[in-house]
Design a protein around this motif. Structure first.
Motif, PDB file in Angstrom:
ATOM      1  N   PRO A   1       0.836  -1.207   0.000  1.00 24.83           N
ATOM      2  CA  PRO A   1       0.000   0.000   0.000  1.00 24.83           C
ATOM      3  C   PRO A   1       0.866   1.252   0.000  1.00 24.83           C
ATOM      4  O   PRO A   1       1.954   1.273   0.585  1.00 24.83           O
ATOM      5  CB  PRO A   1      -0.800  -0.124   1.298  1.00 24.83           C
ATOM      6  CG  PRO A   1      -0.744  -1.565   1.660  1.00 24.83           C
ATOM      7  CD  PRO A   1       0.565  -2.070   1.163  1.00 24.83           C
TER       8      PRO A   1
ATOM      9  N   TYR B   1       0.476   3.899   1.585  1.00 18.30           N
ATOM     10  CA  TYR B   1       0.688   4.475   2.917  1.00 18.30           C
ATOM     11  C   TYR B   1       1.902   3.843   3.596  1.00 18.30           C
ATOM     12  O   TYR B   1       2.578   4.490   4.408  1.00 18.30           O
ATOM     13  CB  TYR B   1      -0.575   4.345   3.793  1.00 18.30           C
ATOM     14  CG  TYR B   1      -0.957   2.941   4.203  1.00 18.30           C
ATOM     15  CD1 TYR B   1      -0.309   2.289   5.262  1.00 18.30           C
ATOM     16  CD2 TYR B   1      -1.978   2.274   3.559  1.00 18.30           C
ATOM     17  CE1 TYR B   1      -0.672   1.012   5.640  1.00 18.30           C
ATOM     18  CE2 TYR B   1      -2.345   0.980   3.933  1.00 18.30           C
ATOM     19  CZ  TYR B   1      -1.690   0.357   4.971  1.00 18.30           C
ATOM     20  OH  TYR B   1      -2.042  -0.912   5.358  1.00 18.30           O
TER      21      TYR B   1
ATOM     22  N   ASP C   1      -4.394  -1.522  -7.673  1.00 23.64           N
ATOM     23  CA  ASP C   1      -5.423  -1.654  -6.633  1.00 23.64           C
ATOM     24  C   ASP C   1      -4.988  -2.764  -5.675  1.00 23.64           C
ATOM     25  O   ASP C   1      -4.658  -3.874  -6.104  1.00 23.64           O
ATOM     26  CB  ASP C   1      -6.755  -1.996  -7.300  1.00 23.64           C
ATOM     27  CG  ASP C   1      -7.912  -2.063  -6.306  1.00 23.64           C
ATOM     28  OD1 ASP C   1      -7.656  -2.126  -5.089  1.00 23.64           O
ATOM     29  OD2 ASP C   1      -9.066  -2.067  -6.756  1.00 23.64           O
TER      30      ASP C   1
ATOM     31  N   ARG D   1     -10.306  -2.151   0.956  1.00 20.24           N
ATOM     32  CA  ARG D   1     -10.683  -0.757   1.201  1.00 20.24           C
ATOM     33  C   ARG D   1     -10.265  -0.329   2.603  1.00 20.24           C
ATOM     34  O   ARG D   1     -10.085  -1.163   3.493  1.00 20.24           O
ATOM     35  CB  ARG D   1     -12.194  -0.556   1.012  1.00 20.24           C
ATOM     36  CG  ARG D   1     -12.660  -0.823  -0.412  1.00 20.24           C
ATOM     37  CD  ARG D   1     -14.171  -0.710  -0.560  1.00 20.24           C
ATOM     38  NE  ARG D   1     -14.596  -0.978  -1.927  1.00 20.24           N
ATOM     39  CZ  ARG D   1     -14.706  -0.041  -2.869  1.00 20.24           C
ATOM     40  NH1 ARG D   1     -14.456   1.230  -2.550  1.00 20.24           N
ATOM     41  NH2 ARG D   1     -15.085  -0.352  -4.086  1.00 20.24           N
ATOM     42  N   ASP D   2     -10.119   0.980   2.775  1.00 23.59           N
ATOM     43  CA  ASP D   2      -9.767   1.500   4.099  1.00 23.59           C
ATOM     44  C   ASP D   2     -11.013   1.620   4.958  1.00 23.59           C
ATOM     45  O   ASP D   2     -12.122   1.236   4.538  1.00 23.59           O
ATOM     46  CB  ASP D   2      -9.025   2.831   3.969  1.00 23.59           C
ATOM     47  CG  ASP D   2      -9.866   3.920   3.310  1.00 23.59           C
ATOM     48  OD1 ASP D   2     -11.108   3.786   3.254  1.00 23.59           O
ATOM     49  OD2 ASP D   2      -9.276   4.921   2.848  1.00 23.59           O
TER      50      ASP D   2
ATOM     51  N   VAL E   1      -7.919   1.181  -1.601  1.00 23.00           N
ATOM     52  CA  VAL E   1      -6.524   1.389  -1.209  1.00 23.00           C
ATOM     53  C   VAL E   1      -5.630   1.119  -2.410  1.00 23.00           C
ATOM     54  O   VAL E   1      -5.659   0.026  -2.979  1.00 23.00           O
ATOM     55  CB  VAL E   1      -6.128   0.481  -0.028  1.00 23.00           C
ATOM     56  CG1 VAL E   1      -4.636   0.623   0.284  1.00 23.00           C
ATOM     57  CG2 VAL E   1      -6.963   0.821   1.205  1.00 23.00           C
TER      58      VAL E   1
END
Length: 408
Positions: A155, A157, A188, A192-193, A199
């Motif tokens: 990810p 992040y 992808d 999902r967050d 995400v």
């Protein structure tokens, strides 16, 4: 997913893994105490405030005028990770930042800009960051980080957590990744967050066998040692004594086969010594990829959880082997340091970007004439002068310590 062909060098190695998955031993019942290492604490503390300072520098230079109102910086304190108010932080480093009042304005608001010396250092940094061999080195470090994951992606992040440690530009998505389409693509992540948003992640286009060699394997190969019995270097600090039974256990543990961090060994029983040696190898390789050979402990835990390790497994790996890893409690966080990469408080192999960061640190710590250090928020006081500590006149709480516009 990585082909299993990439995971092992020989079928006999795979057969040994099948045997090891059933051999469960536990770390012996002995307390491993934490002993402070003043040298490594110094190495960590030396970079105190460097990261927020560089973030603020980048913010200032992103403005068309390369200046920014102080009132704009102040609410960005959390985003910039400033340890104090924006005004106090800026005043603490007068060799880097300068507060001034724009001329020819009625009731002007104080603004911030960089000093000429800081701008000169920034241009030197840009020149180094533009070198093709530097950028390829960073790309390979990033690729190897992605190769630690079985899915070859991570990810965004998580990448952001390590971009400073890897030497990535702050805007790497726009200015760096497009240069390496054969390496990276945005994809992808398939989940999902907490807000329901998709995400996005960074994916390695294809497995790169030439990069799937760990720092440990490179060291052993360069020294002509036995590649089947790779041992970790252990450097216990002075005053650190392990019980004999612990030393015996560590020696047995060291003699276990080394499993590459780029290999999938989750088939091993998680409580086995072999699995723990693999986990230690993953952390060791991660730290080896980072420019300063250290990072915040939470970063390691977050990456470990994404890779499939429980937080407890990584925590035990750090606690059980203080001769490999040192956890410093300096600068308001816990930082994990790879011991073997330091001689006292100095990096053994210094990356060019670490040399640039040291130049910023030297400028941050620049002293005044006659050897007196610059003190945060101190203007000085002469007899009969109405200015006091903090840069305010008596009876006036609204005056900042600022200069007329003009270079130093």
């Amino acid at each position: 997913m990585r082909p299993l062909l990439h995971f092992t060098a020989a079928a006999s190695h795979r057969q040994h893994h099948r045997l090891c998955r059933h051999l469960i031993r536990t770390f012996i019942s002995a307390r491993i105490k934490w002993v402070r290492d003043p040298y490594l604490d110094t190495a960590v503390e030396r970079e105190k405030n460097l990261k927020p300072l560089l973030l603020l520098k980048t913010l200032i230079l992103s403005q068309p005028s390369q200046t920014i109102p102080l009132s704009t910086v102040s609410p960005m304190k959390p985003h910039l990770h400033l340890p104090a108010t924006a005004k106090n932080f800026i005043e603490k480093y007068p060799s880097i930042f300068k507060l001034y009042l724009p001329p020819s304005k009625t009731m002007p608001l104080p603004r911030v800009k960089l000093t000429p010396k800081a701008i000169s250092l920034h241009h030197e940094e840009l020149l180094m960051l533009s070198l093709s061999h530097y950028r390829k080195d960073v790309a390979e470090r990033l690729a190897k980080l992605l190769m630690l994951a079985r899915c070859r992606k991570s990810p965004l992040y998580l990448i952001d957590m390590f971009k400073y440690d890897l030497g990535l530009p702050h805007d790497y998505l726009l200015t760096f990744l497009p240069e390496f389409p054969e390496y990276f693509q945005i994809s992808d992540m398939g989940f999902r967050d907490s807000s329901g948003n998709v995400v996005l992640g960074l994916e390695l286009v294809s497995w790169r066998k030439d990069l799937a060699v760990s720092a440990m394997e490179k060291r052993v190969k360069s020294q002509g040692e036995n590649e089947k019995r790779i041992k970790f270097l252990m450097n216990l600090p002075r005053g650190f004594d392990l019980e004999n039974r612990v030393m015996e256990w560590v020696e047995e543990w060291q003699n276990l086969p080394y499993i590459s961090p780029y290999e999938n060994a989750f088939h091993l029983a998680p409580n086995s010594d072999q699995a723990e040696k693999w986990a230690v190898g993953v952390i060791h390789e991660l730290l080896s990829l980072l420019l300063s050979k250290k990072t915040e402990r939470e970063n390691i835990f977050h990456l470990g959880e994404f890779l499939g390790f429980t937080r407890l497994r990584f925590k035990k790996a750090l606690v059980h082997f203080p001769g490999i890893f040192y956890v410093s409690n300096k600068i308001r966080t816990q930082t994990v340091v790879l011991r073997e990469e330091y001689k006292k408080n100095v990096l053994i192999e210094r990356h060019p970007l670490m040399g640039m960061r040291n130049k910023y640190i030297n400028l941050m710590n620049r002293v005044l004439r006659r050897g007196k250090p610059i003190r945060s928020g101190f203007v000085g006081r002469k007899k009969g002068n109405s200015f006091i500590k903090g840069g305010r006149r008596k009876g006036d709480d609204n005056i900042y310590r600022i200069d007329d516009d003009g270079d130093e």
